[in-house]
Write a protein that holds these residues in place. Structure first.
Motif, PDB file in Angstrom:
ATOM      1  N   GLN A  33      -7.028  16.099   4.884  1.00 11.84           N
ATOM      2  CA  GLN A  33      -5.846  16.615   4.198  1.00 11.84           C
ATOM      3  C   GLN A  33      -4.561  16.094   4.842  1.00 11.84           C
ATOM      4  O   GLN A  33      -3.578  15.821   4.155  1.00 11.84           O
ATOM      5  CB  GLN A  33      -5.858  18.140   4.201  1.00 11.84           C
ATOM      6  N   GLY A  34      -4.559  15.966   6.170  1.00 12.63           N
ATOM      7  CA  GLY A  34      -3.374  15.451   6.844  1.00 12.63           C
ATOM      8  C   GLY A  34      -3.013  14.048   6.395  1.00 12.63           C
ATOM      9  O   GLY A  34      -1.831  13.718   6.231  1.00 12.63           O
ATOM     10  N   ILE A  62     -14.812   3.957   6.240  1.00 17.21           N
ATOM     11  CA  ILE A  62     -15.033   5.001   5.251  1.00 17.21           C
ATOM     12  C   ILE A  62     -13.976   6.093   5.380  1.00 17.21           C
ATOM     13  O   ILE A  62     -13.824   6.968   4.529  1.00 17.21           O
ATOM     14  CB  ILE A  62     -16.453   5.583   5.392  1.00 17.21           C
ATOM     15  N   GLY A  63     -13.224   6.053   6.482  1.00 18.99           N
ATOM     16  CA  GLY A  63     -12.154   7.009   6.710  1.00 18.99           C
ATOM     17  C   GLY A  63     -11.344   6.614   7.929  1.00 18.99           C
ATOM     18  O   GLY A  63     -11.615   5.609   8.586  1.00 18.99           O
ATOM     19  N   TYR A  64     -10.339   7.409   8.234  1.00 16.85           N
ATOM     20  CA  TYR A  64      -9.464   7.145   9.374  1.00 16.85           C
ATOM     21  C   TYR A  64      -9.191   8.440  10.119  1.00 16.85           C
ATOM     22  O   TYR A  64      -9.212   9.535   9.549  1.00 16.85           O
ATOM     23  CB  TYR A  64      -8.128   6.538   8.915  1.00 16.85           C
ATOM     24  N   ASP A  65      -8.900   8.269  11.401  1.00 17.39           N
ATOM     25  CA  ASP A  65      -8.533   9.400  12.248  1.00 17.39           C
ATOM     26  C   ASP A  65      -7.309   8.967  13.050  1.00 17.39           C
ATOM     27  O   ASP A  65      -7.352   7.950  13.752  1.00 17.39           O
ATOM     28  CB  ASP A  65      -9.687   9.756  13.179  1.00 17.39           C
ATOM     29  N   GLY A 109       0.821  -1.207   0.000  1.00 13.02           N
ATOM     30  CA  GLY A 109       0.000   0.000   0.000  1.00 13.02           C
ATOM     31  C   GLY A 109       0.852   1.252   0.000  1.00 13.02           C
ATOM     32  O   GLY A 109       1.887   1.308   0.666  1.00 13.02           O
ATOM     33  N   ALA A 110       0.418   2.240  -0.751  1.00 14.15           N
ATOM     34  CA  ALA A 110       1.067   3.557  -0.727  1.00 14.15           C
ATOM     35  C   ALA A 110       0.094   4.500  -0.037  1.00 14.15           C
ATOM     36  O   ALA A 110      -0.647   5.246  -0.678  1.00 14.15           O
ATOM     37  CB  ALA A 110       1.380   4.031  -2.143  1.00 14.15           C
ATOM     38  N   GLY A 111       0.102   4.425   1.300  1.00 11.71           N
ATOM     39  CA  GLY A 111      -0.881   5.184   2.052  1.00 11.71           C
ATOM     40  C   GLY A 111      -0.264   6.000   3.158  1.00 11.71           C
ATOM     41  O   GLY A 111       0.957   6.213   3.201  1.00 11.71           O
ATOM     42  N   PHE A 112      -1.106   6.454   4.074  1.00 12.08           N
ATOM     43  CA  PHE A 112      -0.651   7.332   5.157  1.00 12.08           C
ATOM     44  C   PHE A 112       0.051   6.581   6.279  1.00 12.08           C
ATOM     45  O   PHE A 112       0.733   7.183   7.095  1.00 12.08           O
ATOM     46  CB  PHE A 112      -1.840   8.094   5.735  1.00 12.08           C
ATOM     47  N   ASP A 113      -0.107   5.279   6.346  1.00 15.96           N
ATOM     48  CA  ASP A 113       0.449   4.499   7.449  1.00 15.96           C
ATOM     49  C   ASP A 113       1.969   4.654   7.495  1.00 15.96           C
ATOM     50  O   ASP A 113       2.641   4.500   6.473  1.00 15.96           O
ATOM     51  CB  ASP A 113       0.090   3.016   7.277  1.00 15.96           C
ATOM     52  N   ALA A 167       0.253  10.343   2.932  1.00 14.48           N
ATOM     53  CA  ALA A 167       0.276   9.360   1.846  1.00 14.48           C
ATOM     54  C   ALA A 167       1.162   9.832   0.696  1.00 14.48           C
ATOM     55  O   ALA A 167       1.907   9.036   0.099  1.00 14.48           O
ATOM     56  CB  ALA A 167      -1.144   9.095   1.352  1.00 14.48           C
ATOM     57  N   SER A 168       1.106  11.112   0.390  1.00 16.20           N
ATOM     58  CA  SER A 168       1.942  11.656  -0.693  1.00 16.20           C
ATOM     59  C   SER A 168       3.422  11.530  -0.368  1.00 16.20           C
ATOM     60  O   SER A 168       4.239  11.171  -1.234  1.00 16.20           O
ATOM     61  CB  SER A 168       1.582  13.127  -0.937  1.00 16.20           C
TER      62      SER A 168
END
Length: 371
Positions: A73-74, A329-332, A38-42, A79-80
């Motif tokens: 946005q965070g 549906i999302g993460y915090d 995965g190319a994500g925020f983790d 992730a970027s």
């Protein structure tokens, strides 16, 4: 003669052993790796990729970027940054966006990743390496099943490895926002779709995790089990975690799910094989008991720890067990979540490959062998 259990014994490595395995095995000149991650925020997104590159492995990579509506946005910024680092590390790669939900709100992530993999070429690949650290259950489970079925049908590649960076505190700090659509993970409906199980005694095995009461409550209503055996981590990094979870879910255990304390399942938080074996033992014990009254059906719901989710996956694959899930549906993120993990604790499971004797126990898919 075939063994009774597909992963008993199982080739697994933890911590420094896993690091040493990557450094030695993937440095071999005859290894050609397809790396799926995965190319994500983790913050664990880069862990395995960096180790494969450091080993000098010949790697082609597919990075799935899970897209959910109205992402913070965070999370997008994190992730970027991880994606840029992955692209810089591996030259032969592609980043593939995956919509987790369709326009109508239906969960489509698992089906989408399988369709993408179906368009890939695997010529010359000797090893598939899947890093589930930054992938959700709804995408990682179908990806692993896809490659396992290819191997079962002798379409290769022969070796299948699964890695996860084990960090139970981080798993707890990444809080999911559940959707309103419980269902079965793509490819994991199992016996729930068979007429022969219509009257089966249904046992639900939810993996308890902090802050997931709402999601597990919805899943309980969806599964409508006859009995519930919650899974608690023990031993665990935090020795009081099991007690804390039992206290958090006290209402569900005592009045909502009517759980007998003798029916609570304990599994090693750091060892997926422990939970795998525990689930199979439960399945074996129940089959003769309910054989004359419609049979027995175990339904799994992995939450929280990715390592324990991997153990549930192995059991689901071997026994064709349904996996009931509520896709986030999302993460915090909690305030303590770092942008990168300095010294991750890797766990490696060699799911299929040259190390195992043949023939392997048959893999079942909705009651039929995957041949």
């Amino acid at each position: 003669m075939a063994r009774d259990r597909r992963w008993d014994p199982c080739i697994a490595h933890h911590g420094p052993e896993a690091d040493a395995f990557v450094a030695d095995y993937f440095a071999l000149k005859d290894r050609r790796v397809l790396f799926v991650a995965g190319a994500g925020f983790d913050p664990r997104s880069r862990t395995v990729a960096e180790r494969l590159v450091a080993a000098g492995a010949s790697v082609r990579a597919i990075f799935f970027q899970e897209n959910r509506p109205n992402a913070l946005q965070g999370l997008i910024d994190r992730a970027s940054a991880n994606t840029d680092a992955l692209l810089a590390a591996i030259a032969d790669r592609e980043v593939v966006p995956v919509d987790i939900f369709g326009a109508d709100g239906a969960v489509t992530g698992g089906r989408n990743v399988v369709a993408i993999l179906n368009r890939q070429q695997f010529d010359g690949i000797t090893d598939i390496v899947i890093d589930i650290s930054a992938l959700s259950v709804g995408t990682s489970f179908p990806i692993i099943r896809y490659f396992l079925e290819r191997i079962e049908r002798r379409k290769g590649p022969a070796n299948l490895h699964v890695f996860v960076a084990h960090d139970p505190k981080l798993d707890a700090d990444i809080r999911s926002v559940p959707s309103d659509s419980p269902g079965y993970v793509h490819g994991f409906k199992g016996g729930s779709t068979l007429d022969s199980f219509a009257t089966a005694a249904k046992l639900w095995l939810p993996q308890l995790a902090a802050g997931r009461r709402r999601a597990l409550g919805r899943l309980h209503d969806f599964v409508a089990p006859h009995d519930t055996c919650p899974i608690l981590p023990f031993p665990a990094t935090n020795p009081r975690l099991g007690d804390a979870l039992a206290e958090e879910y006290l209402t569900e255990l005592e009045s909502g799910w009517l759980v007998d304390t003798r029916n609570i399942v304990y599994a090693d938080e750091s060892d997926p094989v422990d939970l795998y074996r525990t689930i199979l033992r439960l399945d074996d014990l129940r089959k003769p008991v309910f054989a004359e009254t419609g049979g027995s059906l175990l339904v799994l719901s992995p939450f929280g720890s990715k390592v324990m989710a991997l153990g549930a996956l192995m059991a689901a694959l071997e026994r064709d067990l349904p996996v009931a899930h509520l896709e986030p549906i999302g993460y915090d993120l909690g305030s303590s979540v770092p942008t990168e993990i300095a010294a991750p604790n890797l766990v490696h499971i060699w799911l299929e490959g040259d190390v195992y004797p043949q023939p392997r126990p048959a893999l079942l898919i909705e009651g039929k062998t995957a041949k």
